[in-house]
Design an enzyme around this catalytic site. Structure first.
Site, PDB file in Angstrom:
ATOM      1  N   GLY A  60      15.236 -36.957   3.141  1.00  0.00           N
ATOM      2  CA  GLY A  60      16.696 -36.876   3.177  1.00  0.00           C
ATOM      3  C   GLY A  60      17.158 -35.431   3.218  1.00  0.00           C
ATOM      4  O   GLY A  60      16.557 -34.568   2.589  1.00  0.00           O
TER       5      GLY A  60
ATOM      6  N   SER B  13       7.898 -36.896   1.075  1.00  0.00           N
ATOM      7  CA  SER B  13       7.517 -36.113   2.263  1.00  0.00           C
ATOM      8  C   SER B  13       6.357 -35.185   1.970  1.00  0.00           C
ATOM      9  O   SER B  13       5.460 -35.020   2.798  1.00  0.00           O
ATOM     10  CB  SER B  13       8.686 -35.231   2.725  1.00  0.00           C
ATOM     11  OG  SER B  13       9.820 -35.997   2.911  1.00  0.00           O
TER      12      SER B  13
ATOM     13  N   ILE C  85      18.166 -33.540  -3.728  1.00  0.00           N
ATOM     14  CA  ILE C  85      19.335 -33.575  -4.618  1.00  0.00           C
ATOM     15  C   ILE C  85      18.961 -34.249  -5.937  1.00  0.00           C
ATOM     16  O   ILE C  85      19.587 -33.999  -6.952  1.00  0.00           O
ATOM     17  CB  ILE C  85      20.553 -34.282  -3.978  1.00  0.00           C
ATOM     18  CG1 ILE C  85      20.287 -35.772  -3.739  1.00  0.00           C
ATOM     19  CG2 ILE C  85      20.992 -33.586  -2.716  1.00  0.00           C
ATOM     20  CD1 ILE C  85      21.562 -36.567  -3.459  1.00  0.00           C
ATOM     21  N   ASP C  86      17.931 -35.109  -5.915  1.00  0.00           N
ATOM     22  CA  ASP C  86      17.569 -35.892  -7.106  1.00  0.00           C
ATOM     23  C   ASP C  86      16.927 -35.033  -8.201  1.00  0.00           C
ATOM     24  O   ASP C  86      16.909 -35.433  -9.363  1.00  0.00           O
ATOM     25  CB  ASP C  86      16.583 -37.011  -6.724  1.00  0.00           C
ATOM     26  CG  ASP C  86      17.074 -37.843  -5.554  1.00  0.00           C
ATOM     27  OD1 ASP C  86      18.296 -37.964  -5.387  1.00  0.00           O
ATOM     28  OD2 ASP C  86      16.230 -38.358  -4.789  1.00  0.00           O
TER      29      ASP C  86
ATOM     30  N   MET D 297      24.298 -40.577  -6.740  1.00  0.00           N
ATOM     31  CA  MET D 297      22.918 -40.733  -6.273  1.00  0.00           C
ATOM     32  C   MET D 297      21.932 -40.167  -7.299  1.00  0.00           C
ATOM     33  O   MET D 297      22.328 -39.777  -8.397  1.00  0.00           O
ATOM     34  CB  MET D 297      22.743 -40.035  -4.930  1.00  0.00           C
ATOM     35  CG  MET D 297      23.291 -40.807  -3.759  1.00  0.00           C
ATOM     36  SD  MET D 297      22.898 -39.937  -2.216  1.00  0.00           S
ATOM     37  CE  MET D 297      23.273 -41.216  -1.023  1.00  0.00           C
TER      38      MET D 297
ATOM     39  N   ARG E 126      18.369 -41.379  -6.904  1.00  0.00           N
ATOM     40  CA  ARG E 126      17.225 -42.289  -6.833  1.00  0.00           C
ATOM     41  C   ARG E 126      16.820 -42.703  -8.246  1.00  0.00           C
ATOM     42  O   ARG E 126      17.687 -43.096  -9.006  1.00  0.00           O
ATOM     43  CB  ARG E 126      16.081 -41.671  -6.034  1.00  0.00           C
ATOM     44  CG  ARG E 126      15.415 -42.680  -5.161  1.00  0.00           C
ATOM     45  CD  ARG E 126      14.373 -42.126  -4.265  1.00  0.00           C
ATOM     46  NE  ARG E 126      13.721 -40.962  -4.820  1.00  0.00           N
ATOM     47  CZ  ARG E 126      12.584 -40.482  -4.384  1.00  0.00           C
ATOM     48  NH1 ARG E 126      11.973 -41.079  -3.380  1.00  0.00           N
ATOM     49  NH2 ARG E 126      12.048 -39.408  -4.897  1.00  0.00           N
TER      50      ARG E 126
ATOM     51  N   GLU F  68      22.818 -44.329  -9.660  1.00  0.00           N
ATOM     52  CA  GLU F  68      22.626 -45.482  -8.773  1.00  0.00           C
ATOM     53  C   GLU F  68      21.465 -46.402  -9.164  1.00  0.00           C
ATOM     54  O   GLU F  68      21.498 -47.596  -8.876  1.00  0.00           O
ATOM     55  CB  GLU F  68      22.433 -45.008  -7.330  1.00  0.00           C
ATOM     56  CG  GLU F  68      21.204 -44.114  -7.138  1.00  0.00           C
ATOM     57  CD  GLU F  68      20.993 -43.658  -5.702  1.00  0.00           C
ATOM     58  OE1 GLU F  68      21.764 -44.056  -4.817  1.00  0.00           O
ATOM     59  OE2 GLU F  68      20.030 -42.895  -5.463  1.00  0.00           O
TER      60      GLU F  68
ATOM     61  N   ARG G 126      38.569 -49.007 -11.637  1.00  0.00           N
ATOM     62  CA  ARG G 126      38.348 -48.729 -10.207  1.00  0.00           C
ATOM     63  C   ARG G 126      36.986 -48.043 -10.056  1.00  0.00           C
ATOM     64  O   ARG G 126      36.522 -47.378 -10.983  1.00  0.00           O
ATOM     65  CB  ARG G 126      39.427 -47.789  -9.643  1.00  0.00           C
ATOM     66  CG  ARG G 126      40.807 -48.385  -9.547  1.00  0.00           C
ATOM     67  CD  ARG G 126      40.903 -49.445  -8.461  1.00  0.00           C
ATOM     68  NE  ARG G 126      42.277 -49.894  -8.257  1.00  0.00           N
ATOM     69  CZ  ARG G 126      42.882 -50.855  -8.936  1.00  0.00           C
ATOM     70  NH1 ARG G 126      42.229 -51.488  -9.909  1.00  0.00           N
ATOM     71  NH2 ARG G 126      44.127 -51.182  -8.673  1.00  0.00           N
TER      72      ARG G 126
ATOM     73  N   ARG H  21      25.136 -35.078  -0.334  1.00  0.00           N
ATOM     74  CA  ARG H  21      24.050 -34.443   0.423  1.00  0.00           C
ATOM     75  C   ARG H  21      24.559 -33.415   1.428  1.00  0.00           C
ATOM     76  O   ARG H  21      23.869 -32.444   1.736  1.00  0.00           O
ATOM     77  CB  ARG H  21      23.244 -35.526   1.145  1.00  0.00           C
ATOM     78  CG  ARG H  21      22.462 -36.447   0.240  1.00  0.00           C
ATOM     79  CD  ARG H  21      21.000 -36.478   0.620  1.00  0.00           C
ATOM     80  NE  ARG H  21      20.814 -36.894   1.976  1.00  0.00           N
ATOM     81  CZ  ARG H  21      20.380 -38.099   2.373  1.00  0.00           C
ATOM     82  NH1 ARG H  21      20.100 -39.006   1.454  1.00  0.00           N
ATOM     83  NH2 ARG H  21      20.221 -38.372   3.630  1.00  0.00           N
TER      84      ARG H  21
HETATM   85  O1  F6P Z   1      16.483 -38.859  -2.225  1.00  0.00           O
HETATM   86  C1  F6P Z   1      17.758 -38.458  -1.798  1.00  0.00           C
HETATM   87  C2  F6P Z   1      18.695 -39.633  -1.695  1.00  0.00           C
HETATM   88  O2  F6P Z   1      19.970 -39.159  -1.352  1.00  0.00           O
HETATM   89  C3  F6P Z   1      18.763 -40.507  -2.949  1.00  0.00           C
HETATM   90  O3  F6P Z   1      19.546 -39.929  -3.971  1.00  0.00           O
HETATM   91  C4  F6P Z   1      19.311 -41.780  -2.368  1.00  0.00           C
HETATM   92  O4  F6P Z   1      18.924 -42.885  -3.159  1.00  0.00           O
HETATM   93  C5  F6P Z   1      18.673 -41.840  -1.001  1.00  0.00           C
HETATM   94  O5  F6P Z   1      18.255 -40.524  -0.679  1.00  0.00           O
HETATM   95  C6  F6P Z   1      19.571 -42.340   0.096  1.00  0.00           C
HETATM   96  O6  F6P Z   1      18.808 -42.461   1.264  1.00  0.00           O
HETATM   97  P1  F6P Z   1      19.438 -42.702   2.711  1.00  0.00           P
HETATM   98  O7  F6P Z   1      19.828 -41.348   3.262  1.00  0.00           O
HETATM   99  O8  F6P Z   1      18.323 -43.326   3.471  1.00  0.00           O
HETATM  100  O9  F6P Z   1      20.637 -43.588   2.570  1.00  0.00           O
END
Ligand code: F6P
Length: 360
Positions: free
Chosen positions: A14, A119, A141-142, A184, A186, A237, A278, A287
């Site tokens: 990503g 990766s 980012i995670d 996000m 992961r 998430e 909400r 990202r």
């Molecule tokens: O690993 C980076 C990330 O942005 C995670 O935080 C998220 O779960 C995932 O990639 C989203 O992946 P995609 O770009 O395939 O929607």
């Protein structure tokens, strides 16, 4: 030691903010050694394509604008593991020989791979199989890679999530609402925890700490009893439902990703407290965007050090940030030592000290 004349660089997994700043730093440093840099397009997909997809990167890309640009000028992919490549009829086949052949066609003396744990695992295995001299740069980012305090892209994602809370707070107060922000990360709760503390959240839910809906409801009731007419809830998430179910969203042309826990938490809070709720799902906004100064700095330090490692003949290393310095560690160790939030760490302690409900 083999003379270096030509090195490759690719971005994989990503995207995130700061990738272009790394490319710029690598080209600058390589130029000072008199080396040519070859930018491979779309991660390993560029090496699978025939003809191989790449471009020569000269000092023309070290303009100041790519320093500021989100995304990656080389393109990337988080699909198509060459060790288990999906075919049109649904089978998985090994295409690593084609990737290695593509790499050889470029006449490279070494490769810089920029990626997260998935990766880097693939690149390390390719390097071992194909005799590729690899240096890795961590980005995600995670922020879940081991042995580096921080990876490229995390800071910008945290700033984006914090700014979202800054934007949600006034509207929450105006309408007397509970605002739930899904971020996000992961399987790790770093973005939620850091942005939640910095953005004044009342409740932060992360996958590393099990929660009870009753505890969250009690916190919201408690705020109301103290005269507060709104609340801010941040949820990572990967947090599961109270009964332990992971919520996933399906996508065309990609694997399912986490999604839906914000809506679930919002509905349960509304049911249990009667509050008007909400949900905001921040998604890929975290990202993209302009890299924050710390991501530019990290990217620059990592890019320069990665080239220096090649010059020193040190391979199978990942550059890392530790104790205010750029260092390097074995790739193997970084990808096997997953870095989740430490439930006994400083930030969790800080959140508790601020009266933030972590759901437990
Ligand atoms: O690993 C980076 C990330 O942005 C995670 O935080 C998220 O779960 C995932 O990639 C989203 O992946 P995609 O770009 O395939 O929607």
């Amino acid at each position: 030691m083999q003379t270096i004349r030509r090195i490759g660089i690719l971005t994989s997994g990503g995207d995130c903010a700061g990738l272009n700043a790394v490319i710029r730093a690598v080209v600058h440093r390589a130029d000072s050694h008199g080396w040519q840099v070859v930018g491979i397009h779309n991660g390993t997909a560029g090496l699978l394509a025939r003809p191989v997809e790449y471009e020569e990167l000269g000092l023309n890309v070290t303009t100041n604008n790519i320093l500021r640009m989100g995304g990656t000028i080389l393109g990337t992919t988080n699909k198509g593991d060459p060790f288990a490549f999906p075919t049109a009829d649904g089978h998985l086949i090994d295409r690593t020989d084609e990737v290695i052949d593509g790499y050889r066609q470029l006449g490279l003396d070494a490769l810089i791979g920029i990626g997260g744990d998935g990766s880097l695992r693939i690149l390390r295995d390719l390097a071992a199989k194909g005799g590729i001299r690899l240096v890795a740069i961590p980005k995600t980012i995670d922020n879940d890679l081991g042995l580096t305090e921080v990876s490229i892209g995390h800071e910008t994602a945290v700033v984006t999530a914090t700014e979202a809370l800054d934007h949600l707070q006034p509207t929450a107060a105006s309408h007397s609402r509970v605002m739930v922000l899904e971020v996000m990360g992961r399987d790790a709760g770093h973005i939620a925890l850091v942005s939640g503390i910095a953005g004044g959240a009342d409740v932060i839910l992360i996958p590393e700490i099990p929660y009870s809906l009753d505890r969250i409801a009690a916190k919201i009731e408690n705020l109301k009893n103290r005269g507060r007419n709104f609340a801010l809830v941040v949820v990572a998430e990967a947090v599961k439902t109270e009964s332990g179910e992971a919520l996933l969203t399906a996508h065309t042309g990609g694997k399912p990703t986490y999604g839906g826990i914000g809506q679930y938490i919002s509905e349960r809070i509304a049911d249990l407290t009667g509050a008007e709720t909400r949900v905001t799902v921040l998604g890929h906004v975290q990202r993209g965007g302009t890299p924050e100064p710390r991501d530019r700095l990290l990217a620059s330090a990592f890019g320069v050090h990665a080239v220096d490692l090649i010059a020193a003949g040190k391979f199978d290393r990942m550059v890392a940030w530790q104790n205010r310095q750029v260092v390097d560690v074995p790739i193997e160790d970084a990808i096997t030592q997953y870095q989740a939030v430490d439930p006994r760490g400083t930030l969790v302690h800080t959140a508790r000290g601020l009266g933030i409900c972590l759901g437990d």
